[in-house]
Design an enzyme around this catalytic site. Sequence first.
Site, PDB file in Angstrom:
ATOM      1  N   LYS A  96    -138.052  40.426  -6.338  1.00 37.45           N
ATOM      2  CA  LYS A  96    -137.501  40.587  -7.675  1.00 37.45           C
ATOM      3  C   LYS A  96    -136.374  39.577  -7.795  1.00 37.45           C
ATOM      4  O   LYS A  96    -135.375  39.654  -7.070  1.00 37.45           O
ATOM      5  CB  LYS A  96    -136.982  42.009  -7.881  1.00 37.45           C
ATOM      6  CG  LYS A  96    -136.456  42.216  -9.292  1.00 37.45           C
ATOM      7  CD  LYS A  96    -135.674  43.491  -9.455  1.00 37.45           C
ATOM      8  CE  LYS A  96    -134.583  43.262 -10.484  1.00 37.45           C
ATOM      9  NZ  LYS A  96    -133.685  44.402 -10.624  1.00 37.45           N
ATOM     10  N   GLY A 157    -126.959  48.518 -15.645  1.00 36.70           N
ATOM     11  CA  GLY A 157    -125.975  49.573 -15.427  1.00 36.70           C
ATOM     12  C   GLY A 157    -125.365  50.165 -16.687  1.00 36.70           C
ATOM     13  O   GLY A 157    -124.546  51.073 -16.610  1.00 36.70           O
ATOM     14  N   ALA A 184    -133.755  47.348 -16.086  1.00 33.37           N
ATOM     15  CA  ALA A 184    -132.321  47.401 -16.389  1.00 33.37           C
ATOM     16  C   ALA A 184    -132.015  47.984 -17.763  1.00 33.37           C
ATOM     17  O   ALA A 184    -132.725  47.754 -18.735  1.00 33.37           O
ATOM     18  CB  ALA A 184    -131.672  46.029 -16.279  1.00 33.37           C
ATOM     19  N   GLY A 185    -130.949  48.742 -17.776  1.00 41.06           N
ATOM     20  CA  GLY A 185    -130.406  49.263 -19.023  1.00 41.06           C
ATOM     21  C   GLY A 185    -130.913  50.631 -19.433  1.00 41.06           C
ATOM     22  O   GLY A 185    -130.460  51.194 -20.424  1.00 41.06           O
ATOM     23  N   ASN A 206    -132.332  52.224 -11.661  1.00 34.10           N
ATOM     24  CA  ASN A 206    -131.610  52.643 -10.464  1.00 34.10           C
ATOM     25  C   ASN A 206    -130.427  53.539 -10.825  1.00 34.10           C
ATOM     26  O   ASN A 206    -130.405  54.726 -10.518  1.00 34.10           O
ATOM     27  CB  ASN A 206    -131.125  51.381  -9.714  1.00 34.10           C
ATOM     28  CG  ASN A 206    -130.511  51.692  -8.362  1.00 34.10           C
ATOM     29  OD1 ASN A 206    -130.116  52.807  -8.073  1.00 34.10           O
ATOM     30  ND2 ASN A 206    -130.423  50.722  -7.508  1.00 34.10           N
ATOM     31  N   THR A 207    -129.462  52.964 -11.569  1.00 36.23           N
ATOM     32  CA  THR A 207    -128.216  53.679 -11.828  1.00 36.23           C
ATOM     33  C   THR A 207    -128.438  55.037 -12.497  1.00 36.23           C
ATOM     34  O   THR A 207    -127.782  56.021 -12.139  1.00 36.23           O
ATOM     35  CB  THR A 207    -127.296  52.821 -12.719  1.00 36.23           C
ATOM     36  OG1 THR A 207    -127.248  51.505 -12.178  1.00 36.23           O
ATOM     37  CG2 THR A 207    -125.895  53.382 -12.769  1.00 36.23           C
TER      38      THR A 207
END
Lengths: 257, 340
Positions: A96, A157, A184-185, A206-207
């Site tokens: 990635k 994040g 993301a996001g 992830n976050t």
Amino acid sequence: MTSFYGVCLPSAFMLGTSQYPSPAILAEAFRKSAASVATVSVRREAAGAHAGEGFWSLVRDLGVLVLPNTAGCYSASEAITTAKMARELFETDWIKLEVIGHSDSLQPDPFGLVDAAAKLCRDGFKVFPYTTEDLVLADRLLDVGCEVLMPWGSPIGTGLGLLNPYGLRSLRAHYPDVPMVIDAGIGLPSQATQAMEMGFDAILLNTAVAKAGDPVLMATAFSRAIEAGKLARDADPMEPRDMAMPSTPVIGKAFLQ
Amino acid sequence: MTIPQITIVGSGVAGLCLATELAERGANLNIIDRHGRPAEHGCSWWAGGMLAPFCEGEVAEEPVVRLGQEAANWWQRHNVDIKQNGSLVLALSRDGRELDKFARRTRQHEWIDADKLAVLEPDLAGRSQRGLFFSSEAHLSPRDALGCLVDELKSRNITIGIGDGLDFSYNARNVSSEKSINRIDCRGLSAADALKDLRGVKGEMLVIRSTDINLSRPVRLLHPRIPIYLVPRGDGVFMLGATQIESKNGHFASVRSVLELLSAAYALHPAFGEAEILEIGVDARPAFPDNLPRIRRCGDTLYVNGLFRHGFLLAPSLARMSADYIFSKKIPEVMDENLN
């Protein structure tokens, strides 16, 4: 089922491995998520003497495909070095590719990204580029050999969801056959559902799971949401319309005089 | 019962708390350590020394919060200078929601406004519009605390010999569990040779001195990427910590980590920009997969390990539980089966 560089994944959920309260909670979140891919960041200082091995072996033990990433790299050359280390550590040619261009928004550097992607593709890597919804950039990435795109929903994040649905829809429509992962996001399961309904092939986050008060519960929620979005897409949803249409037929209905 | 004869390997916070507890209960002790004293080779040397079970509860699991509440009294009982001034949690204005989240996930705190902040920490007046105050928490100076335990042991004629403990004759596999414990391994990450599920989590820290700022209690500055804490050591000296990186490399602090820690301190108060850097420290903390500590028996050896970032917070309760096990066979709640 969409194939990513020839690999069909059993679920459309790709989950990151950073920032969990502990590796034990990370492992449990993975079990509940039914995620098919684990992304893991490779810090060069930890890779040097295999100093991160303790954690990486826990990631390998998750029993899912590992997608190493070049998180935190600010130049093409840094990202390439990290990708080569990752290939050796995880014995995979998947990478990635993140080349960050702006430290506050963590926005990708489009120029460095294309440069690194070209070199890595030539070197035999199967590149998953973290990109924006920009069509021209997508075109360049495909030109240099990427067979998958990973557009952002919003900056890493932030948990703001799909900030530019128009741009994402347009990207999806322009390249209907390119596997695309929203990366993301994503902050809430409903946002992941929305992305899947729009026709994206997978969600990487992830976050939103790792930093939830209960990561295991949140992993379950995302798993169901992603599955729901995928089912809805496959079911060919109705078209929205302005005029109301009763779901019960009017003809033949009993009425009082 | 017969008086236990025990060799403790390692003179970090786990080893010394355990030695102190066992000596008080009348055990015959030997302590050996690679360098013959607590020093730079152990991660206790680089610890923050916050006794902050409730703040740690933001991420740590329940046993850390509960067992950690024993710590302040234990240290005080052993004549260690404890400052019971509570702890403060602040965030820069744009990260205000991090404070709300921290408040939701912790207990035993009160919200404070800018006026109360100015009363608690006059030098931070105006730096934050609101914050969280954990009044029951405490802090200590780790190196002084370790020194204090060494002196107390010395007064009982227990000194620390030099050795790595590896030549100590024992046979973990062939000794029946009926036999008494005669060795306790408190080597931290060095024990990863025997404890296969132990891993290292790198931490980097700095010691700085500022003549402009005075703090009475540890201050945590929440930040989505770089959370930091500052622990006052007195005389204008502060410990600034700490990174948490999945790596067993305890040899060097990276430029990026130091840059981030210092920028965050500077953001908390620009006067830290003028501070003197006294030390840059680094080591790898020993941790098990759930980041909770373990007491593990293997033949005649007891392993006390995996204190992660909670050495000074959890070593007292681990010492108590280990001593209970040795003297009265009471099974510690953090004891697990022999996995080796």
